[in-house]
Design a protein around this motif. Structure first.
Motif, PDB file in Angstrom:
ATOM      1  N   LEU A 696     -24.423  14.999  31.723  1.00 23.01           N
ATOM      2  CA  LEU A 696     -24.868  16.046  30.742  1.00 23.01           C
ATOM      3  C   LEU A 696     -23.515  16.446  30.020  1.00 23.01           C
ATOM      4  N   ARG A 697     -23.166  16.383  28.623  1.00 18.87           N
ATOM      5  CA  ARG A 697     -22.073  16.760  28.033  1.00 18.87           C
ATOM      6  C   ARG A 697     -22.426  18.108  27.014  1.00 18.87           C
ATOM      7  N   ASN A 698     -23.755  17.965  26.595  1.00 19.97           N
ATOM      8  CA  ASN A 698     -24.177  18.929  25.167  1.00 19.97           C
ATOM      9  C   ASN A 698     -25.386  19.487  25.702  1.00 19.97           C
ATOM     10  N   LEU A 699     -25.692  20.634  25.719  1.00 16.95           N
ATOM     11  CA  LEU A 699     -26.713  21.330  26.296  1.00 16.95           C
ATOM     12  C   LEU A 699     -27.012  22.478  24.986  1.00 16.95           C
ATOM     13  N   PHE A 717     -22.939  21.455  36.276  1.00 17.26           N
ATOM     14  CA  PHE A 717     -22.534  20.986  35.018  1.00 17.26           C
ATOM     15  C   PHE A 717     -21.154  20.329  34.936  1.00 17.26           C
ATOM     16  N   LEU A 720     -20.289  19.086  31.410  1.00 15.63           N
ATOM     17  CA  LEU A 720     -20.594  19.724  30.341  1.00 15.63           C
ATOM     18  C   LEU A 720     -19.294  20.101  29.352  1.00 15.63           C
ATOM     19  N   LEU A 723     -22.015  24.024  25.069  1.00 12.70           N
ATOM     20  CA  LEU A 723     -23.259  24.942  25.421  1.00 12.70           C
ATOM     21  C   LEU A 723     -23.531  25.625  24.225  1.00 12.70           C
ATOM     22  N   MET A 741     -19.021  24.202  35.054  1.00 15.02           N
ATOM     23  CA  MET A 741     -18.636  23.824  33.702  1.00 15.02           C
ATOM     24  C   MET A 741     -17.261  23.976  33.663  1.00 15.02           C
TER      25      MET A 741
END
Length: 769
Positions: A696-699, A717, A720, A723, A741
């Motif tokens: 997951l890179r973009n949330l 994360f 990530l 965010l 993160m």
């Protein structure tokens, strides 16, 4: 692109049409072989055409022949497929101005034009078009690449980069013994080289690094030449050194340079790197002697900057703000005092058009400095980019064209299509390369040679436009307020692309079914499609983008066996949609139309968008799409999603967007790279589940959670980068564990301030967007 496409089509045609007349087959074989030969010249020709209009015309004529060849063959194939005898189809297959003409004569005509083109190459002086020798146009561009690398800092006013200079100086001078890389990236014209030159000449840098070297790599580089340049910068250009270098292999040069540098504290600027391979071929020669040596890389490519050094420092250059842009313009203008209020107003409009690009602003100020008076400035404003190029201020055009020329032929055409919609520098490039003719009745008269046409303006003026002599392959109508577009239906016979925007609820006539070459049909302002749409067997994209309205799709749509993209909000279930086995993208489909679909045959579906979802519906059959990479689901207002457990079975899913209330968050596949949850109204903290996703890179969480605290556990994360927290009105606390993160690049927080008064300490240094 047209030539390679034509070569493929001609080859396929010769295979499929086994009963073709011998003489005609021979002519088509000659045509294919000649185009195949010419194709080898085109890559170099396309590079040269930006600065040599003779070459540009040569390329255009070749592409025109290729397009016409494909049109002739496609028409022949269509007529033959309708049951016309092969003999009749060969002799008379193509209606133009109500008369049939002979296909063999058309091929002969193309043959004669190719012979003429070969003769023109010599007349134009481009006989060595496939050679890199000499001072041809592409060499001029290469020279420009290198000369723009060496900026005269006394002449370049430094605006908007002062803080960046201090940040990068600190990074270069910090007490870290490891040889590290500082990468500066951004689009052409932002000032990467100017910034690097400022750092290179900084007194603190000069005193800290006894050995400093500057090299420009560019797109076309030679590793041995670059190594020799560095060695000569260090050792000097003595006769002995020059003689020694000529005897060395690339490996010898690499070892020699390492030996020169291993006892020195050095700074090397590697300017204008386009490929990772270029840096990889050089970095072995730069030893890490743990003495604080540094390398600065400038590049337009983000991946080059990011991968130059895993522990290095990467800076992305930003555009100038409006205030900074105006400041730079005024500093570079020769006589600011002569600028009266009316001229200032014009200048501000033009500076705004430069979109914060320093190079564009500098060129504009130079142009206006040599044009006195309001009228002259108004002329420049009316045709800004055209004047810049015509007045031989070619730097901005050529420098920005480097990024364009770096694209593949296919991506170049994609870029130019965007230019038709966005209008600006791309629209000038589209016209220059004859890809599109941009027609506006008040400003422009159409070209009879272009095969793609974009029409802007009011409908009543369109009636005055004569299209009868054009061999159009693509036509795009914008902002037309009348329905009678198809008065020229005969002109449309050979088009691949039709983009039609009609104000009001226009109707499409049955005649559209005769446009059998059509591959892309995009409509706005249309409610109903005729049953003849089913005749468009070559159609690959059908989009009806009228937001807020539904469209009536005829059942014949299911017969479009080559359809890959269907983007239509249609009102009734489309029977037999499973027949569309080539379908890759299906958007705007409502759940009512989906619930009875058997997805077993839709094996190629990659993107699915579904709306009006009720809790009572089952979405489990979506798990059958093993190649699904993008999924967007929109719940009906006031409803909740049904079970979403099926999502975990979509093993190739990368992008997931869920709009609506979710009662329980499911497990997600590890393949997810981007996720949006909007109005989910979750009562349990989603972070423990989302934080486990390894890719997951973009949330983005928008109104997704109604709790008071989110907790990101240690090392969660892990990948990530971006965010976005929006409308989390009840959020009061955000806990961030150790190592969580770790790769975050940017953070956006909006409308969360009611309760969230503090963010984690580590997040305070993250870029806010």
């Amino acid at each position: 692109m047209p030539v390679s496409f034509a070569v493929q089509k001609l080859g396929d045609f010769l295979i499929q049409q086994v009963s073709l007349r011998k003489n005609l087959r021979k002519e088509i074989e000659w045509l294919r072989n000649e185009l195949l030969f010419i194709q080898s010249f085109l890559k170099d020709a396309e590079l040269k055409q930006c600065v040599d209009h003779r070459v540009q015309q040569w390329v255009f004529e070749i592409n025109s022949i290729a397009n016409e060849a494909v049109a002739i063959l496609e028409t022949y194939s269509f007529e033959a497929g309708k049951g016309v005898s092969c003999l009749k189809a060969c002799a008379c297959i193509y209606r133009k101005e109500k008369k049939f003409y002979n296909v063999a004569e058309e091929i002969q005509s193309l043959k004669q034009r190719i012979i003429d083109i070969s003769r023109k190459r010599e007349t134009y002086g481009i006989t060595n078009i496939n050679s890199n020798a000499g001072e041809g146009p592409s060499n001029q561009v290469r020279t420009l690449r290198r000369t723009t690398s060496y900026v005269d800092d006394q002449d370049y006013i430094f605006v908007g980069l002062q803080d960046v200079v201090q940040t990068l100086l600190s990074e270069l001078l910090k007490a870290e013994p490891r040889r590290s890389v500082v990468s500066i990236h951004g689009m052409g014209g932002l000032g990467k080289t100017t910034l690097a030159r400022n750092l290179y000449n900084s007194p603190n840098i000069v005193s800290s690094f006894p050995t400093r070297v500057w090299i420009c790599v560019s797109q076309e580089y030679n590793t041995m030449d670059l190594l020799k340049t560095i060695i000569k910068s260090i050792q000097g250009r003595t006769k002995g050194t020059l003689g020694l270098l000529e005897t060395m292999t690339e490996g010898d040069l690499e070892v020699h340079l390492r030996d020169l540098l291993k006892e020195r504290k050095y700074l090397v600027v590697v300017d204008d790197v386009w490929q990772r391979e270029a840096w990889e071929s050089l970095k072995r020669a730069f030893p890490d002697s743990k003495n604080g040596s540094r390398v600065i890389i400038t590049t337009r490519k983000e991946d080059v900057a990011e991968r130059a050094d895993n522990r290095g420092f990467v800076h992305k250059l930003r555009f100038l703000s409006q205030e900074e842009s105006w400041d730079l313009f005024c500093r570079k203008l020769l006589d600011v005092r002569a600028m009266v209020p009316a001229m200032e107003s014009l200048a501000k409009d033009m500076v705004e058009k430069c979109r914060g690009l320093p190079l564009a602003i500098v060129v504009l100020s130079g142009l206006l400095s040599h044009r006195g008076g309001l009228d002259k400035w108004q002329e420049v404003k009316d045709q800004l980019w055209k004047n810049i190029i015509e007045d031989k201020f070619i730097e901005i055009s050529c420098i920005l064209s480097l990024s364009y020329n770096d694209l593949s032929t296919v991506l170049k055409q994609c870029f130019l299509y965007f230019g038709i919609l966005l209008r600006d520098l791309a629209i000038q490039k589209a016209s220059d390369t004859n890809l599109f003719d941009i027609y506006h009745p008040r400003k422009h008269s159409k070209s009879s040679s272009c095969i793609r046409l974009a029409i802007h303006g009011q409908g009543e003026r369109y009636h005055l436009l004569d299209l009868s002599n054009l061999k159009l392959r693509s036509i795009m109508f914008f902002n037309l307020d009348f329905p009678n577009v198809f008065q020229h239906i005969d002109v449309f016979r050979h088009i691949y692309v039709l983009y039609l925007h009609i104000k009001g609820c226009g109707a499409i006539p049955d005649d559209i079914g005769s446009l059998y070459h059509l591959k892309l049909l995009r409509l706005r302002g249309i409610r109903d499609l005729p049953s003849s749409i089913g005749n468009l067997k070559n159609l690959q994209t059908l989009a009806v983008t009228d937001f807020g309205y539904t469209c009536q799709l005829p059942c014949e749509t299911a017969g479009l066996i080559n359809l890959r993209h269907l983007v239509v909000r249609y009102s009734k279930p489309l029977a037999h949609i499973s027949k569309l086995t080539s379908l890759q993208v299906l958007e705007r489909v409502c759940c009512d139309q989906w619930k009875d679909v058997d997805p077993v045959d839709l094996v190629n579906l990659r993107e699915l968008e579904m709306a009006n979802i009720y809790k009572s519906y089952s979405l489990n059959n979506i798990s059958s799409f093993k190649n699904l990479s993008t999924l967007k689901l929109i719940c009906r207002e006031t409803e909740s999603f049904p079970s979403l457990e099926f999502v975990n079975c979509c093993e190739k899913l990368q992008k997931l967007k869920l709009y609506g209330r979710i009662e329980k968050l499911p497990l997600f596949p590890n393949s997810i790279t981007m996720m949006l949850l909007q109005n989910s109204k979750l009562t349990e903290d989603p972070m423990p589940i989302l934080g486990m996703l390894p890719n997951l890179r973009n949330l983005e969480l928008d109104g997704a959670y109604e709790g008071k605290e989110i907790m990101c556990s240690d090392n969660s994360f892990s990948q990530l980068e971006f965010l976005n927290l929006t409308r989390l009105w009840h959020l009061e606390r955000w806990s961030l564990g150790t190592g969580a993160m770790a790769l975050i690049k940017a953070l956006h927080i909006d409308d969360c301030s009611r309760g969230l008064k503090e963010i984690p300490e580590r997040m305070k240094d993250v870029k806010r967007i």
